[in-house]
Design a protein around this motif. Structure first.
Motif, PDB file in Angstrom:
ATOM      1  N   LYS A   5      57.444  28.253  62.653  1.00  0.00           N
ATOM      2  CA  LYS A   5      56.390  27.460  63.137  1.00  0.00           C
ATOM      3  C   LYS A   5      55.037  27.898  62.436  1.00  0.00           C
ATOM      4  O   LYS A   5      54.104  27.034  61.758  1.00  0.00           O
ATOM      5  CB  LYS A   5      56.050  27.402  64.586  1.00  0.00           C
ATOM      6  N   GLN A   6      54.779  29.020  62.415  1.00  0.00           N
ATOM      7  CA  GLN A   6      53.602  29.739  61.545  1.00  0.00           C
ATOM      8  C   GLN A   6      53.590  29.262  60.087  1.00  0.00           C
ATOM      9  O   GLN A   6      52.577  29.075  59.565  1.00  0.00           O
ATOM     10  CB  GLN A   6      53.395  31.107  61.785  1.00  0.00           C
ATOM     11  N   THR A   7      54.714  29.421  59.638  1.00  0.00           N
ATOM     12  CA  THR A   7      54.588  29.098  58.018  1.00  0.00           C
ATOM     13  C   THR A   7      54.366  27.582  57.828  1.00  0.00           C
ATOM     14  O   THR A   7      53.524  27.262  56.825  1.00  0.00           O
ATOM     15  CB  THR A   7      56.016  29.481  57.469  1.00  0.00           C
ATOM     16  N   VAL A   8      54.804  26.912  58.630  1.00  0.00           N
ATOM     17  CA  VAL A   8      54.584  25.454  58.221  1.00  0.00           C
ATOM     18  C   VAL A   8      53.033  25.053  58.743  1.00  0.00           C
ATOM     19  O   VAL A   8      52.372  24.309  58.007  1.00  0.00           O
ATOM     20  CB  VAL A   8      55.591  24.485  59.439  1.00  0.00           C
ATOM     21  N   ASN A   9      52.646  25.873  59.780  1.00  0.00           N
ATOM     22  CA  ASN A   9      50.922  25.611  59.896  1.00  0.00           C
ATOM     23  C   ASN A   9      50.172  26.105  58.830  1.00  0.00           C
ATOM     24  O   ASN A   9      48.990  25.454  58.479  1.00  0.00           O
ATOM     25  CB  ASN A   9      50.621  26.249  61.077  1.00  0.00           C
ATOM     26  N   ILE A  10      50.573  27.135  58.074  1.00  0.00           N
ATOM     27  CA  ILE A  10      49.723  27.686  57.076  1.00  0.00           C
ATOM     28  C   ILE A  10      49.732  26.728  56.068  1.00  0.00           C
ATOM     29  O   ILE A  10      48.760  26.655  55.057  1.00  0.00           O
ATOM     30  CB  ILE A  10      50.425  29.369  56.678  1.00  0.00           C
ATOM     31  N   LEU A  11      51.207  26.163  55.625  1.00  0.00           N
ATOM     32  CA  LEU A  11      51.009  25.148  54.571  1.00  0.00           C
ATOM     33  C   LEU A  11      50.263  23.935  54.941  1.00  0.00           C
ATOM     34  O   LEU A  11      49.985  23.388  53.669  1.00  0.00           O
ATOM     35  CB  LEU A  11      52.538  25.167  54.209  1.00  0.00           C
ATOM     36  N   LYS A  12      50.164  23.666  56.059  1.00  0.00           N
ATOM     37  CA  LYS A  12      49.293  22.450  56.211  1.00  0.00           C
ATOM     38  C   LYS A  12      47.900  22.637  56.170  1.00  0.00           C
ATOM     39  O   LYS A  12      47.200  21.670  55.896  1.00  0.00           O
ATOM     40  CB  LYS A  12      49.774  21.999  57.700  1.00  0.00           C
ATOM     41  N   ARG A  16      42.995  28.237  55.205  1.00  0.00           N
ATOM     42  CA  ARG A  16      43.149  29.559  55.791  1.00  0.00           C
ATOM     43  C   ARG A  16      43.553  30.681  55.223  1.00  0.00           C
ATOM     44  O   ARG A  16      43.286  31.875  55.586  1.00  0.00           O
ATOM     45  CB  ARG A  16      43.973  29.524  57.118  1.00  0.00           C
ATOM     46  N   VAL A  17      44.358  30.503  54.076  1.00  0.00           N
ATOM     47  CA  VAL A  17      44.701  31.415  53.044  1.00  0.00           C
ATOM     48  C   VAL A  17      43.618  31.640  51.843  1.00  0.00           C
ATOM     49  O   VAL A  17      43.505  32.586  51.534  1.00  0.00           O
ATOM     50  CB  VAL A  17      46.111  31.139  52.774  1.00  0.00           C
ATOM     51  N   LEU A  18      43.440  30.426  51.282  1.00  0.00           N
ATOM     52  CA  LEU A  18      42.740  30.037  50.120  1.00  0.00           C
ATOM     53  C   LEU A  18      41.216  30.641  50.431  1.00  0.00           C
ATOM     54  O   LEU A  18      40.702  31.437  49.696  1.00  0.00           O
ATOM     55  CB  LEU A  18      42.486  28.688  49.651  1.00  0.00           C
ATOM     56  N   ILE A  24      37.455  37.454  48.906  1.00  0.00           N
ATOM     57  CA  ILE A  24      37.630  38.477  48.185  1.00  0.00           C
ATOM     58  C   ILE A  24      37.635  38.685  46.636  1.00  0.00           C
ATOM     59  O   ILE A  24      37.028  39.847  45.971  1.00  0.00           O
ATOM     60  CB  ILE A  24      39.269  38.882  48.357  1.00  0.00           C
ATOM     61  N   LEU A  25      37.969  37.649  45.820  1.00  0.00           N
ATOM     62  CA  LEU A  25      37.844  37.502  44.656  1.00  0.00           C
ATOM     63  C   LEU A  25      36.377  37.305  44.181  1.00  0.00           C
ATOM     64  O   LEU A  25      35.829  38.083  43.311  1.00  0.00           O
ATOM     65  CB  LEU A  25      38.602  36.029  44.082  1.00  0.00           C
ATOM     66  N   LEU A  26      35.339  36.672  44.920  1.00  0.00           N
ATOM     67  CA  LEU A  26      33.954  36.903  44.783  1.00  0.00           C
ATOM     68  C   LEU A  26      33.458  38.136  44.948  1.00  0.00           C
ATOM     69  O   LEU A  26      32.743  38.574  44.090  1.00  0.00           O
ATOM     70  CB  LEU A  26      33.351  35.692  45.832  1.00  0.00           C
ATOM     71  N   LEU A  27      33.872  38.997  45.939  1.00  0.00           N
ATOM     72  CA  LEU A  27      33.362  40.116  46.173  1.00  0.00           C
ATOM     73  C   LEU A  27      33.605  41.151  44.902  1.00  0.00           C
ATOM     74  O   LEU A  27      33.127  42.097  44.564  1.00  0.00           O
ATOM     75  CB  LEU A  27      33.806  40.625  47.674  1.00  0.00           C
ATOM     76  N   ALA A  28      35.004  40.788  44.595  1.00  0.00           N
ATOM     77  CA  ALA A  28      35.410  41.777  43.359  1.00  0.00           C
ATOM     78  C   ALA A  28      34.558  41.468  42.256  1.00  0.00           C
ATOM     79  O   ALA A  28      34.252  42.560  41.550  1.00  0.00           O
ATOM     80  CB  ALA A  28      36.982  41.694  42.967  1.00  0.00           C
ATOM     81  N   GLY A  29      34.220  40.148  41.869  1.00  0.00           N
ATOM     82  CA  GLY A  29      33.526  40.004  40.736  1.00  0.00           C
ATOM     83  C   GLY A  29      32.002  40.443  40.932  1.00  0.00           C
ATOM     84  O   GLY A  29      31.402  41.205  39.935  1.00  0.00           O
ATOM     85  N   VAL A  30      31.379  40.600  42.222  1.00  0.00           N
ATOM     86  CA  VAL A  30      30.115  41.194  42.521  1.00  0.00           C
ATOM     87  C   VAL A  30      30.161  42.605  42.141  1.00  0.00           C
ATOM     88  O   VAL A  30      29.434  43.189  41.548  1.00  0.00           O
ATOM     89  CB  VAL A  30      29.908  40.786  43.770  1.00  0.00           C
ATOM     90  N   PHE A  31      31.245  43.147  42.821  1.00  0.00           N
ATOM     91  CA  PHE A  31      31.312  44.715  42.658  1.00  0.00           C
ATOM     92  C   PHE A  31      31.502  45.053  41.202  1.00  0.00           C
ATOM     93  O   PHE A  31      31.197  46.200  40.755  1.00  0.00           O
ATOM     94  CB  PHE A  31      32.394  45.320  43.582  1.00  0.00           C
TER      95      PHE A  31
END
Length: 183
Positions: A5-12, A16-18, A24-31
């Motif tokens: 059920k949780q996997t289906v919710n994340i895919l929908k 929430r993941v992106l 994180i990607l933005l902070l890595a670029g800044v650092f």
């Protein structure tokens, strides 16, 4: 335990993941632009390594006397615990330096015993000014470990090294002679 059920919710709801990944990607670029990028971060070894160059063709007796004068001058600084010089070639014979090349290790007392909160950089500046008054001395300050690392990185123990490569030995020799003539 796997929860379908949780996997289906994340895919929908991919935000929430992106969204956290984008942050994180933005902070890595800044650092990557704000944090230092040195291979070896600045390191205080608690001592000073001095490379001295005396006039070419100097005699061993004069070189030893100039090294002794250097030792006496540097030992006048309260922050110094010892001064050890090496004239010319080292004992192992791995670094064949002339008599005009002197390496010197300067030991320092613990920083908390130094007067007036003086820094190592200020001490080096004061030493440099004292040596400038002594004729015939060309001096560079460093630290023992970083000096050895830089020797290994550069492949030569010199302020300037010219490396000439080529397939044609005659042409390579001609270029070498031209460089030598123009220096």
């Amino acid at each position: 335990m796997y929860n379908h059920k949780q996997t289906v919710n994340i895919l929908k709801k991919p935000k929430r993941v992106l969204a956290p990944l984008a942050i994180i990607l933005l902070l890595a670029g800044v650092f990557s632009y704000t944090v230092g990028k040195d291979f070896l971060p600045p390191l205080d070894e608690g001592s000073i390594w001095v490379q001295m160059q005396f006039p070419p063709g100097i005699s061993i007796d004069r070189s030893k006397q100039m090294a002794e004068d250097f030792r006496k001058t540097i030992m006048k600084f309260d922050e110094v615990s010892y001064v050890m010089t090496q004239v010319g070639r080292d004992d192992a014979g791995t670094d064949a330096f002339s008599l005009s090349h002197v390496e010197c290790s300067v030991g320092l007392k613990p920083y908390d015993t130094w007067k007036n909160g003086k820094t190592k950089a200020e001490l080096i500046n004061e030493m440099s000014e004292a040596i400038k008054k002594m004729p015939g001395y060309t001096v560079g300050f460093s630290q023992p470990i970083i000096d050895m690392v830089m020797d290994q990185v550069a492949g030569a123990h010199s302020d300037l090294a010219v490396k000439i490569y080529g397939e044609n030995l005659s042409e390579t020799r001609r270029v070498c002679e031209q460089v030598e003539k123009n220096t």
